[in-house]
Design an enzyme around this catalytic site. Structure first.
Site, PDB file in Angstrom:
ATOM      1  N   SER A 208       3.435 -10.853  36.984  1.00 32.96           N
ATOM      2  CA  SER A 208       4.142  -9.749  37.691  1.00 32.96           C
ATOM      3  C   SER A 208       3.453  -8.439  37.585  1.00 32.96           C
ATOM      4  O   SER A 208       3.361  -7.525  38.308  1.00 32.96           O
ATOM      5  CB  SER A 208       5.481  -9.650  37.123  1.00 32.96           C
ATOM      6  OG  SER A 208       5.737  -9.354  35.915  1.00 32.96           O
ATOM      7  N   HIS A 236       8.785 -14.431  40.408  1.00 22.84           N
ATOM      8  CA  HIS A 236       8.124 -13.345  41.569  1.00 22.84           C
ATOM      9  C   HIS A 236       7.540 -14.368  42.454  1.00 22.84           C
ATOM     10  O   HIS A 236       6.381 -13.951  43.084  1.00 22.84           O
ATOM     11  CB  HIS A 236       7.186 -12.413  40.762  1.00 22.84           C
ATOM     12  CG  HIS A 236       7.620 -11.447  40.118  1.00 22.84           C
ATOM     13  ND1 HIS A 236       8.024 -10.176  40.460  1.00 22.84           N
ATOM     14  CD2 HIS A 236       7.856 -11.327  38.650  1.00 22.84           C
ATOM     15  CE1 HIS A 236       8.612  -9.507  39.575  1.00 22.84           C
ATOM     16  NE2 HIS A 236       8.487 -10.074  38.303  1.00 22.84           N
ATOM     17  N   LYS A 267      16.008 -11.144  41.900  1.00 20.14           N
ATOM     18  CA  LYS A 267      15.273 -10.468  42.662  1.00 20.14           C
ATOM     19  C   LYS A 267      15.095 -10.843  44.278  1.00 20.14           C
ATOM     20  O   LYS A 267      16.136 -10.197  44.875  1.00 20.14           O
ATOM     21  CB  LYS A 267      13.671 -10.947  42.040  1.00 20.14           C
ATOM     22  CG  LYS A 267      13.574 -10.476  40.664  1.00 20.14           C
ATOM     23  CD  LYS A 267      12.078 -10.735  40.302  1.00 20.14           C
ATOM     24  CE  LYS A 267      11.927 -10.272  38.829  1.00 20.14           C
ATOM     25  NZ  LYS A 267      12.692 -10.652  37.832  1.00 20.14           N
TER      26      LYS A 267
END
Length: 421
Positions: A208, A236, A267
């Site tokens: 990340s 991610h 996320k």
């Protein structure tokens, strides 16, 4: 009577003595902490928190500013944290299933919607089963200790997320760390661990801080050669990386070769909270019996469960949003590189603008805000010393015009500060 006893001379003086020692200890610690905080401020490493006054969208309100600013530093990759269908799903679940369960899953904290969400996640990843946690940090914290014993081995990329590092610390297995994405070093560590009955390779799918992607095909090949299993953290990647958002596996065409996928619902998948482990049925079943964060944490609140469930519905119907993320990423990276900026990473929507100096990164982030662009400078200890950066994150909710406005602001400030010609 108790008060009277306390105020007898001996007891009272003892209490005063304890208080004096406690006060002296705190005074000493307070001086040390103040010096440490002053050093953080003077070195340019102080991390301020900007207060957002609106929903998490492309345009957000910040503090007492009258005008909204473009947000380019959220993990809201698909722009779904404010999607009307996602919000409505949460409201409906609040009415039908309540605010929370006041319990852990195995006592009386499992509702039908928890089971449905786990089934959807399994279908999305084409896996046997899934276990949902309060966060992916918890999923990583609860994985290694439950599966690996003192005779086993875990081999971890040196730049893995802090939650993987902490999870590995909790287990009693032999621990090996290989140099970042260095397959020769990984092979060497696997050779050292060849006699361990269970061997697990652990890696982020996407790292990340740098936006670079794990060498997953080579990792899986080595795992096959050394009879190891592979665990990938896809926080991610899930929902937006790869043609249909299935993550690093899809991007690198190694679908089905990863044994354990840990990821987040906090996320791209709605942005609220929650994490999970998905994989082989036997692994998930054992985690339900032994994983401490699962056994001793309250179950995920119904509105969060319902919102995440709706996100999976949206993604399994269309790949439009991952395609928008890829388009915006390409636009930003190509224009910034053409302007002379150094952008780290592997064509990922995490786009670190490398600056080196911590104070410079903070100054540029503040000046970007003055131009209506919300970005944050990253510096030590979040990233190594001398590698300060501004981590720009692209989202499906951004338009190409939004992306161009962000690049134009970088170019204006970059020229003023002599970073680019």
């Amino acid at each position: 009577m108790l008060i009277a006893r306390l105020f007898r001379r001996g007891s009272f003086m003892s209490l005063l003595g304890l208080h004096a020692r406690s006060a002296a200890g705190w005074a000493h610690m307070r001086r040390e902490l103040t010096e440490e905080l002053d050093l953080i401020r003077s070195s340019g490493l102080w991390k301020s928190e900007r207060v957002i006054t609106t929903r998490q969208e492309a345009l957000i309100g910040v503090g007492d500013r009258e005008e909204r600013v473009l947000n380019f530093c959220a993990n809201n990759y698909l722009g779904l944290s404010s999607h009307p269908d996602v919000i409505q799903a949460g409201k409906n679940a609040l009415d039908s299933h309540g605010a929370g369960l006041s319990s852990v899953r195995f006592i009386c904290g499992t509702q039908d919607i928890h089971v449905i969400l786990e089934q959807k996640i399994s279908a999305f990843h084409s896996r046997d089963d899934t276990i949902v946690y309060a966060s992916c940090f918890d999923a990583n914290a609860g994985l290694f200790e439950a599966l690996l014993g003192p005779d086993d081995a875990v081999i971890s990329d040196e730049l893995n997320h802090a939650s993987i590092i902490d999870g590995i610390r909790l287990c009693k297995a032999k621990k090996y760390r290989y140099q970042h994405k260095d397959m020769r070093d990984l092979r060497d560590k696997l050779q050292q661990a060849k006699d361990a009955p269970r061997k697990m390779i652990a890696t982020d799918g996407v790292f990340s801080m740098d936006g670079d992607v794990a060498s997953l095909r080579e990792i899986c090949d080595l795992a096959d050669e050394y009879n190891a299993i592979v665990m990938v953290d896809e926080c991610h990647a899930t929902g937006f990386l790869g043609k249909t958002g299935r993550g690093t596996e899809e991007l690198l065409d190694v679908a089905g070769r990863v044994d354990i996928i840990n990821s987040t619902l906090g996320k791209a998948m709605g942005g609220a909270a929650g994490g999970y482990t998905t994989g082989h049925k036997e692994i998930v079943s054992l985690l339900r019996q032994r994983s401490r964060p699962y056994l001793f944490s309250n179950s995920l609140p119904p509105p969060v469960v319902a919102q995440a469930s709706k996100v999976y519905d949206l993604l399994m119907m269309s790949s439009e949003l991952p395609e928008k993320v890829a388009r915006n990423t390409s636009q930003f990276r190509s224009r910034m590189k053409a302007a002379g900026f150094t952008i780290s990473g592997d064509d990922h929507p995490i786009c670190p603008v490398m600056l080196g100096d911590a104070k410079l990164a903070t100054e540029i982030a503040n000046e970007m805000l003055d131009l209506g662009i919300f970005v944050i400078g990253f510096s030590y200890p979040v990233v190594p010393k001398g590698k300060a950066r501004i981590r720009v994150q692209l989202s499906a909710v951004h338009s190409l015009e939004d992306v161009d406005r962000c690049v134009d602001a970088f170019i204006e400030i970059g020229k003023k500060k002599g970073i680019i010609p």
